[in-house]
Design an enzyme around this catalytic site. Structure first.
Site, PDB file in Angstrom:
ATOM      1  N   GLY A 146       6.736  11.587  -0.953  1.00  0.00           N
ATOM      2  CA  GLY A 146       5.331  11.353  -0.671  1.00  0.00           C
ATOM      3  C   GLY A 146       5.056  11.430   0.820  1.00  0.00           C
ATOM      4  O   GLY A 146       5.972  11.371   1.644  1.00  0.00           O
ATOM      5  N   CYS A 147       3.778  11.554   1.174  1.00  0.00           N
ATOM      6  CA  CYS A 147       3.416  11.688   2.591  1.00  0.00           C
ATOM      7  C   CYS A 147       3.694  10.408   3.365  1.00  0.00           C
ATOM      8  O   CYS A 147       4.326  10.443   4.436  1.00  0.00           O
ATOM      9  CB  CYS A 147       1.962  12.116   2.730  1.00  0.00           C
ATOM     10  SG  CYS A 147       0.781  11.136   1.772  1.00  0.00           S
ATOM     11  N   TYR A 148       3.244   9.268   2.853  1.00  0.00           N
ATOM     12  CA  TYR A 148       3.526   8.003   3.536  1.00  0.00           C
ATOM     13  C   TYR A 148       5.034   7.736   3.645  1.00  0.00           C
ATOM     14  O   TYR A 148       5.524   7.361   4.717  1.00  0.00           O
ATOM     15  CB  TYR A 148       2.857   6.839   2.806  1.00  0.00           C
ATOM     16  CG  TYR A 148       1.375   6.693   3.031  1.00  0.00           C
ATOM     17  CD1 TYR A 148       0.838   6.592   4.313  1.00  0.00           C
ATOM     18  CD2 TYR A 148       0.498   6.612   1.950  1.00  0.00           C
ATOM     19  CE1 TYR A 148      -0.530   6.433   4.506  1.00  0.00           C
ATOM     20  CE2 TYR A 148      -0.870   6.452   2.134  1.00  0.00           C
ATOM     21  CZ  TYR A 148      -1.382   6.362   3.415  1.00  0.00           C
ATOM     22  OH  TYR A 148      -2.737   6.192   3.596  1.00  0.00           O
ATOM     23  N   THR A 150       7.495   9.905   3.716  1.00  0.00           N
ATOM     24  CA  THR A 150       8.077  10.839   4.681  1.00  0.00           C
ATOM     25  C   THR A 150       7.900  10.325   6.098  1.00  0.00           C
ATOM     26  O   THR A 150       8.862  10.221   6.872  1.00  0.00           O
ATOM     27  CB  THR A 150       7.428  12.230   4.547  1.00  0.00           C
ATOM     28  OG1 THR A 150       7.718  12.772   3.262  1.00  0.00           O
ATOM     29  CG2 THR A 150       7.943  13.186   5.618  1.00  0.00           C
ATOM     30  N   CYS A 151       6.675   9.999   6.450  1.00  0.00           N
ATOM     31  CA  CYS A 151       6.360   9.551   7.804  1.00  0.00           C
ATOM     32  C   CYS A 151       7.057   8.226   8.125  1.00  0.00           C
ATOM     33  O   CYS A 151       7.539   8.021   9.247  1.00  0.00           O
ATOM     34  CB  CYS A 151       4.846   9.414   7.947  1.00  0.00           C
ATOM     35  SG  CYS A 151       4.229   9.531   9.633  1.00  0.00           S
TER      36      CYS A 151
END
Length: 335
Positions: A146-148, A150-151
């Site tokens: 997911g994007c969150y 990953t970051c």
């Protein structure tokens, strides 16, 4: 040329996948599918005169017949139905952009629903390239993070062995409205989102368990995690601020740079990160600062690229023995 398919092409991540693949010297689009038929330029007018290709009704076996690898850009719970059928049909590989194969069975069923494909879930590889590169190369099924997560994970990973696990980490994350997807919701409607910032699903967001599980794997034991996402009045981009207590004094800059010394798409910043520097790219920018026994880590990515589509292509590159950085975007939109 490797033959590539996209099922669920009509969303934001589908468009980003197309844009990257059209610039890929080793990939050729062979199959586009969604819930209805039509020309791709009817869904995305910006592709008129660029890509003349029909979008078909999604069919797992047809995708498997025509492709070496299929990207699943489908909603959670739907992707596993297609993944299972593709993987059973032949040797076609799958990169799934949904959450269906990211979590352990227990955590998936806690956050989503009953899993329909536990067999493939058990051997799916979590597709964070900087962490699982060698496993991804050998995988048939990769769960795109997911994007969150990953970051967040890229920020925390270098420091998992130095953080006081009893106190844990606090993650304050901010994402552009595109992270909410293409479907219209009250919170992402222009009049609600414009000139606004709001937290949502604090502590209970589904991505909290994904982050906690993955950093726990890296640390060798569980690290308590508090995750609070925020919706920001920007189209795309994401910034994460991580706060934690250290067990001992460390040279955080040295640890960060050593951990990612060979990573082309991790950039070290001397000042807190700016979303504008990463939007339109595959880069993750990271800044770190310590004071006494406290650590602050700040990271930024493009939620639709490094947090979704370009990360999916990086995984596909490894799975299909292409250069890892092939077609991955490097220049930010800037203005």
């Amino acid at each position: 040329m490797k033959k590539i398919g996209i099922i669920g092409v009509s969303g934001y991540t589908g468009l980003e996948l197309i844009k990257i693949i059209l610039n890929h010297s080793g990939f050729k689009l062979s199959y586009l599918a969604a819930t209805s038929e039509g020309e791709i330029s009817e869904i995305f007018p910006q592709l008129a005169g660029v890509l003349n290709m029909k979008v078909e009704i999604a069919d797992a076996k047809e995708a498997a017949k025509r492709c070496d690898l299929v990207f699943l850009a489908l909603p959670h719970e739907k992707a596993m139905e297609f993944a299972r059928e593709i993987l059973e049909f032949n040797s076609t590989k799958v990169v799934d952009l949904s959450a269906d194969y990211r979590l352990s069975l227990k955590l998936y069923e806690k956050n989503y629903t009953k899993h329909l494909d536990p067999k493939n879930l058990s051997h799916a590889v979590y597709g964070l390239v900087e962490i699982n590169r060698e496993k991804i190369k050998k995988a048939r099924l990769v769960a795109n993070p997911g994007c969150y997560p990953t970051c967040s994970i890229l920020a925390i990973a270098p420091f998992v062995n130095f953080i006081d696990k009893n106190i844990g980490v606090f993650i304050d994350a901010k994402s552009g409205v595109s992270g909410a997807g293409k479907g219209l919701k009250t919170t992402s409607h222009f009049v609600s989102a414009n000139e606004n910032l709001n937290a949502y699903s604090p502590i209970t967001h589904r991505h909290a368990d994904e982050i906690k599980e993955q950093i726990g794997i890296l640390a060798g034991s569980e690290i308590d995690t508090i995750f609070v996402p925020n919706l920001v009045s920007i189209t795309r981009g994401m910034s994460v601020s991580v706060f934690a207590v250290l067990k001992e004094k460390i040279d955080a800059d040295k640890i960060l740079k050593e951990f990612y010394k060979d990573e082309e798409f991790i950039r070290f910043r001397d000042e807190p990160v700016q979303i504008k520097n990463v939007v339109g790219t595959h880069f993750c920018d990271i800044f770190v600062r310590t004071a006494c026994n406290k650590i602050f880590i700040n990271s930024a990515i493009d939620n639709l690229l490094k947090g979704a589509s370009s990360q999916a292509v990086a995984n596909a590159n490894l799975m299909l023995d292409e250069p890892e950085n092939s077609a991955l975007p490097k220049i930010a939109y800037g203005i």
